[in-house]
Design a protein around this motif. Sequence first.
Motif, mmCIF file in Angstrom:
data_model
loop_
_atom_site.group_PDB
_atom_site.id
_atom_site.type_symbol
_atom_site.label_atom_id
_atom_site.label_comp_id
_atom_site.label_asym_id
_atom_site.label_seq_id
_atom_site.Cartn_x
_atom_site.Cartn_y
_atom_site.Cartn_z
ATOM 1 N N SER A 110 0.829 -1.203 0.000
ATOM 2 C CA SER A 110 0.000 0.000 0.000
ATOM 3 C C SER A 110 0.865 1.255 0.000
ATOM 4 O O SER A 110 1.899 1.312 0.665
ATOM 5 N N THR A 111 0.428 2.236 -0.740
ATOM 6 C CA THR A 111 1.054 3.561 -0.727
ATOM 7 C C THR A 111 0.009 4.604 -0.367
ATOM 8 O O THR A 111 0.085 5.751 -0.764
ATOM 9 N N ARG A 112 -0.977 4.171 0.414
ATOM 10 C CA ARG A 112 -2.126 5.004 0.769
ATOM 11 C C ARG A 112 -1.738 6.215 1.606
ATOM 12 O O ARG A 112 -2.336 7.270 1.492
ATOM 13 N N THR A 113 -0.731 6.086 2.460
ATOM 14 C CA THR A 113 -0.284 7.215 3.277
ATOM 15 C C THR A 113 1.129 7.614 2.839
ATOM 16 O O THR A 113 1.842 6.836 2.208
ATOM 17 N N GLY A 161 -1.325 7.834 -8.169
ATOM 18 C CA GLY A 161 -1.759 7.667 -9.551
ATOM 19 C C GLY A 161 -3.213 7.272 -9.704
ATOM 20 O O GLY A 161 -3.597 6.738 -10.723
ATOM 21 N N GLY A 162 -4.031 7.513 -8.690
ATOM 22 C CA GLY A 162 -5.466 7.242 -8.803
ATOM 23 C C GLY A 162 -5.955 6.037 -8.031
ATOM 24 O O GLY A 162 -7.155 5.814 -7.931
ATOM 25 N N THR A 163 -5.022 5.239 -7.479
ATOM 26 C CA THR A 163 -5.402 4.099 -6.639
ATOM 27 C C THR A 163 -4.449 4.056 -5.440
ATOM 28 O O THR A 163 -3.366 4.645 -5.494
ATOM 29 N N PRO A 164 -4.824 3.351 -4.363
ATOM 30 C CA PRO A 164 -3.953 3.268 -3.180
ATOM 31 C C PRO A 164 -2.633 2.515 -3.393
ATOM 32 O O PRO A 164 -1.799 2.488 -2.515
ATOM 33 N N ASN A 165 -2.427 1.910 -4.555
ATOM 34 C CA ASN A 165 -1.193 1.165 -4.816
ATOM 35 C C ASN A 165 -0.455 1.679 -6.058
ATOM 36 O O ASN A 165 0.415 0.993 -6.581
ATOM 37 N N THR A 166 -0.804 2.864 -6.508
ATOM 38 C CA THR A 166 -0.192 3.401 -7.718
ATOM 39 C C THR A 166 0.433 4.758 -7.428
ATOM 40 O O THR A 166 -0.247 5.655 -6.918
ATOM 41 N N GLY A 221 -13.185 11.945 -8.575
ATOM 42 C CA GLY A 221 -13.480 10.650 -9.170
ATOM 43 C C GLY A 221 -12.654 9.537 -8.559
ATOM 44 O O GLY A 221 -12.664 8.414 -9.048
ATOM 45 N N GLN A 222 -11.922 9.842 -7.482
ATOM 46 C CA GLN A 222 -11.013 8.886 -6.858
ATOM 47 C C GLN A 222 -11.253 8.846 -5.347
ATOM 48 O O GLN A 222 -11.791 9.785 -4.773
ATOM 49 N N ALA A 223 -10.817 7.764 -4.724
ATOM 50 C CA ALA A 223 -11.003 7.594 -3.285
ATOM 51 C C ALA A 223 -9.802 8.143 -2.515
ATOM 52 O O ALA A 223 -8.674 8.158 -3.030
ATOM 53 N N ILE A 224 -10.043 8.543 -1.292
ATOM 54 C CA ILE A 224 -8.969 8.990 -0.406
ATOM 55 C C ILE A 224 -7.902 7.899 -0.332
ATOM 56 O O ILE A 224 -8.219 6.718 -0.262
ATOM 57 N N GLY A 225 -6.652 8.318 -0.354
ATOM 58 C CA GLY A 225 -5.545 7.368 -0.292
ATOM 59 C C GLY A 225 -4.942 7.065 -1.643
ATOM 60 O O GLY A 225 -3.922 6.390 -1.730
#
Length: 131
Positions: A4-7, A105-110, A72-76
């Motif tokens: 995860s790269t959310r934070t 990049g638009g997702t928690p792992n990108t 259009g994207q989620a937090i994180g």
Amino acid sequence: MPASTRTAAEAAAALDCEVGAIANSLVFMADGRPLLVMTSGGHRVHVGRLAERLGRDEIRRATPEEVRAATGQAIGGVAPIGHPAPVETVVDVALADHPTLWAAGGTPNTIFPLTYAELVRITGGAETAVD
């Protein structure tokens, strides 16, 4: 990324870089309109000072629903670009201290690399201190 790269801390650990080189995409509501703040992962946004600098009456964190509606994207995983409609953006001048930045990049792992100048150019963001 496999992890995860959310934070900012997770992204910095995954990349083995300074947390300050992570360009966090934080969405706020400024006088009722979305405001994207691209801040250094090492900073906290001081909404009172930012409101003064931008001439706004009130700035508050956006709800998850407001973030998704604006980007259009989620937090994180909010990217600095690629939103359904343009979002007013400010770029933390502290990010200029790092030769390479990493942004979602638009997702928690990108995540993707770019320079400070590229971030300012692609977002059309106003350069300002946010802490």
